[in-house]
Design a protein around this motif. Structure first.
Motif, short mmCIF file in Angstrom:
data_model
loop_
_atom_site.label_atom_id
_atom_site.label_comp_id
_atom_site.label_asym_id
_atom_site.label_seq_id
_atom_site.Cartn_x
_atom_site.Cartn_y
_atom_site.Cartn_z
N ILE A 129 -32.88 64.64 82.62
CA ILE A 129 -33.15 63.29 82.14
C ILE A 129 -34.54 62.86 82.59
O ILE A 129 -34.90 63.03 83.76
CB ILE A 129 -32.09 62.30 82.67
CG1 ILE A 129 -30.70 62.71 82.14
CG2 ILE A 129 -32.41 60.88 82.27
CD1 ILE A 129 -29.58 61.87 82.70
N GLU A 130 -35.31 62.31 81.68
CA GLU A 130 -36.64 61.81 81.99
C GLU A 130 -36.80 60.39 81.48
O GLU A 130 -36.15 59.98 80.52
CB GLU A 130 -37.73 62.70 81.36
CG GLU A 130 -37.91 64.04 82.02
CD GLU A 130 -39.09 64.79 81.44
OE1 GLU A 130 -39.47 64.49 80.30
OE2 GLU A 130 -39.62 65.69 82.12
N CYS A 131 -37.67 59.64 82.15
CA CYS A 131 -38.04 58.31 81.69
C CYS A 131 -39.41 58.38 81.03
O CYS A 131 -40.29 59.12 81.48
CB CYS A 131 -38.12 57.32 82.86
SG CYS A 131 -36.57 57.07 83.75
N THR A 132 -39.59 57.64 79.98
CA THR A 132 -40.90 57.56 79.33
C THR A 132 -41.33 56.10 79.28
O THR A 132 -40.50 55.20 79.19
CB THR A 132 -40.86 58.13 77.90
OG1 THR A 132 -39.91 57.40 77.13
CG2 THR A 132 -40.48 59.60 77.92
N VAL A 133 -42.63 55.88 79.34
CA VAL A 133 -43.17 54.53 79.36
C VAL A 133 -44.47 54.50 78.58
O VAL A 133 -45.22 55.49 78.55
CB VAL A 133 -43.39 54.03 80.80
CG1 VAL A 133 -44.46 54.85 81.50
CG2 VAL A 133 -43.75 52.56 80.84
N ASP A 134 -44.72 53.38 77.92
CA ASP A 134 -46.01 53.18 77.27
C ASP A 134 -47.03 52.77 78.34
O ASP A 134 -46.87 51.72 78.97
CB ASP A 134 -45.91 52.09 76.19
CG ASP A 134 -45.05 52.53 75.02
OD1 ASP A 134 -45.02 53.74 74.74
OD2 ASP A 134 -44.41 51.66 74.39
N VAL A 135 -48.06 53.57 78.52
CA VAL A 135 -49.06 53.29 79.56
C VAL A 135 -49.95 52.13 79.10
O VAL A 135 -50.53 52.19 78.02
CB VAL A 135 -49.92 54.53 79.84
CG1 VAL A 135 -50.99 54.22 80.88
CG2 VAL A 135 -49.05 55.68 80.30
N PRO A 136 -50.03 51.06 79.88
CA PRO A 136 -50.88 49.93 79.49
C PRO A 136 -52.35 50.34 79.40
O PRO A 136 -52.79 51.27 80.10
CB PRO A 136 -50.68 48.91 80.62
CG PRO A 136 -49.43 49.34 81.31
CD PRO A 136 -49.36 50.82 81.16
N GLU A 137 -53.10 49.66 78.57
CA GLU A 137 -54.53 49.92 78.47
C GLU A 137 -55.23 49.49 79.76
O GLU A 137 -54.73 48.67 80.52
CB GLU A 137 -55.13 49.16 77.29
CG GLU A 137 -54.63 49.65 75.93
CD GLU A 137 -55.30 48.92 74.79
OE1 GLU A 137 -56.20 48.09 75.06
OE2 GLU A 137 -54.94 49.17 73.64
N ASN A 138 -56.39 50.09 79.98
CA ASN A 138 -57.25 49.74 81.11
C ASN A 138 -56.64 50.09 82.47
O ASN A 138 -56.89 49.43 83.47
CB ASN A 138 -57.63 48.26 81.08
CG ASN A 138 -58.28 47.87 79.77
OD1 ASN A 138 -59.08 48.61 79.23
ND2 ASN A 138 -57.90 46.72 79.24
N THR A 139 -55.78 51.13 82.49
CA THR A 139 -55.25 51.62 83.76
C THR A 139 -55.85 52.99 84.06
O THR A 139 -56.38 53.67 83.18
CB THR A 139 -53.71 51.76 83.74
OG1 THR A 139 -53.34 52.77 82.80
CG2 THR A 139 -53.04 50.46 83.37
N ASN A 140 -55.73 53.40 85.31
CA ASN A 140 -56.19 54.73 85.71
C ASN A 140 -55.05 55.75 85.65
O ASN A 140 -55.19 56.86 86.16
CB ASN A 140 -56.74 54.67 87.15
CG ASN A 140 -58.00 53.84 87.23
OD1 ASN A 140 -58.83 53.91 86.34
ND2 ASN A 140 -58.14 53.05 88.28
N THR A 141 -53.93 55.39 85.05
CA THR A 141 -52.75 56.24 85.01
C THR A 141 -52.64 56.94 83.66
O THR A 141 -52.71 56.29 82.62
CB THR A 141 -51.48 55.41 85.27
OG1 THR A 141 -51.62 54.72 86.50
CG2 THR A 141 -50.25 56.31 85.35
N ASN A 142 -52.48 58.26 83.70
CA ASN A 142 -52.28 59.03 82.46
C ASN A 142 -50.84 59.51 82.31
O ASN A 142 -50.44 59.93 81.23
CB ASN A 142 -53.22 60.24 82.45
CG ASN A 142 -54.67 59.83 82.40
OD1 ASN A 142 -55.02 58.88 81.72
ND2 ASN A 142 -55.51 60.54 83.13
N VAL A 143 -50.07 59.46 83.41
CA VAL A 143 -48.69 59.95 83.38
C VAL A 143 -47.81 58.95 82.63
O VAL A 143 -47.84 57.75 82.91
CB VAL A 143 -48.16 60.15 84.81
CG1 VAL A 143 -46.72 60.61 84.79
CG2 VAL A 143 -49.02 61.15 85.56
#
Length: 200
Positions: A25-39
């Motif tokens: 089982i995995e969780c997925t999320v929409d990464v907000p703009e202007n963040t340093n996160t790519n995961v």
């Protein structure tokens, strides 16, 4: 690892047991703009940290802090990450009224992307950095010389405090903010002078 058994019928009549590995089982999320996160995915129990790029930030309480969200057992994160907003530093001004022991805190923001109906929030902290209620009220905003002025009036001034304003632009992707220290005003003392007539 989780395993389960599945029985598969063969045309010849024989039955074979097939062992199959269940998908993790995995969780997925929409990464907000202007963040340093790519995961954008995480396994159950894992956390993903979101930090805003330089020049962008969230409103309190996550204004400058990174935000962590955790992947739950149901395959969903515990919450959506807060968006990163483009930050504009503004410089509030103060106008004291000594007779009323009051102060008007004016937060001027650029007119581009903001208007008198933009959402404004004022927060106040005492000398120890603790959030305090200083009373007062928000006055109607007004435009002047290409800027929109948001005003908060405190009357009377209960203590020394720092006022901070946050104004979100009309697109919801930018925020203007600024802080100003406020001090209670001491009333002027007048001395009575005794005039003596020495002409007699």
């Amino acid at each position: 690892k989780q395993w389960y058994q599945r029985r598969v019928a063969i045309t010849a009549g024989a039955i074979i047991e097939v062992k199959t590995r269940a998908k993790e089982i995995e969780c997925t999320v929409d990464v907000p703009e202007n963040t340093n996160t790519n995961v954008d995915t995480a396994k159950v129990g894992e956390t993903v940290t979101f930090t805003c790029k330089r020049g962008f930030g969230r409103k309190p309480p996550l204004f400058d802090a990174p935000e962590e969200i955790k992947c739950g057992a149901g395959g969903e994160f515990d919450r959506k990450p807060a968006p990163c907003l483009e930050r504009i530093k503004v410089y509030p001004t103060l106008k004291y009224n000594r007779k009323k022991n009051s102060v008007r805190i004016t937060c001027p923001v650029p007119g581009n992307g903001y208007d008198v109906n933009s959402n404004v929030e004022f927060s106040f902290k005492n000398a120890a950095g603790k959030e305090v209620d200083v009373g007062g009220k928000v006055l109607p905003a007004f435009a002047n010389k290409g800027k929109i002025n948001f005003v908060y009036e405190v009357s009377p001034i209960p203590m020394a405090f720092t006022a901070t304003c946050f104004v979100t632009n009309n697109k919801g992707d930018g925020i203007a903010y600024g802080s100003k220290a406020v001090q209670p005003q001491k009333r002027k003392k007048y001395r009575l002078r005794l005039c003596v007539d020495t002409t007699a």
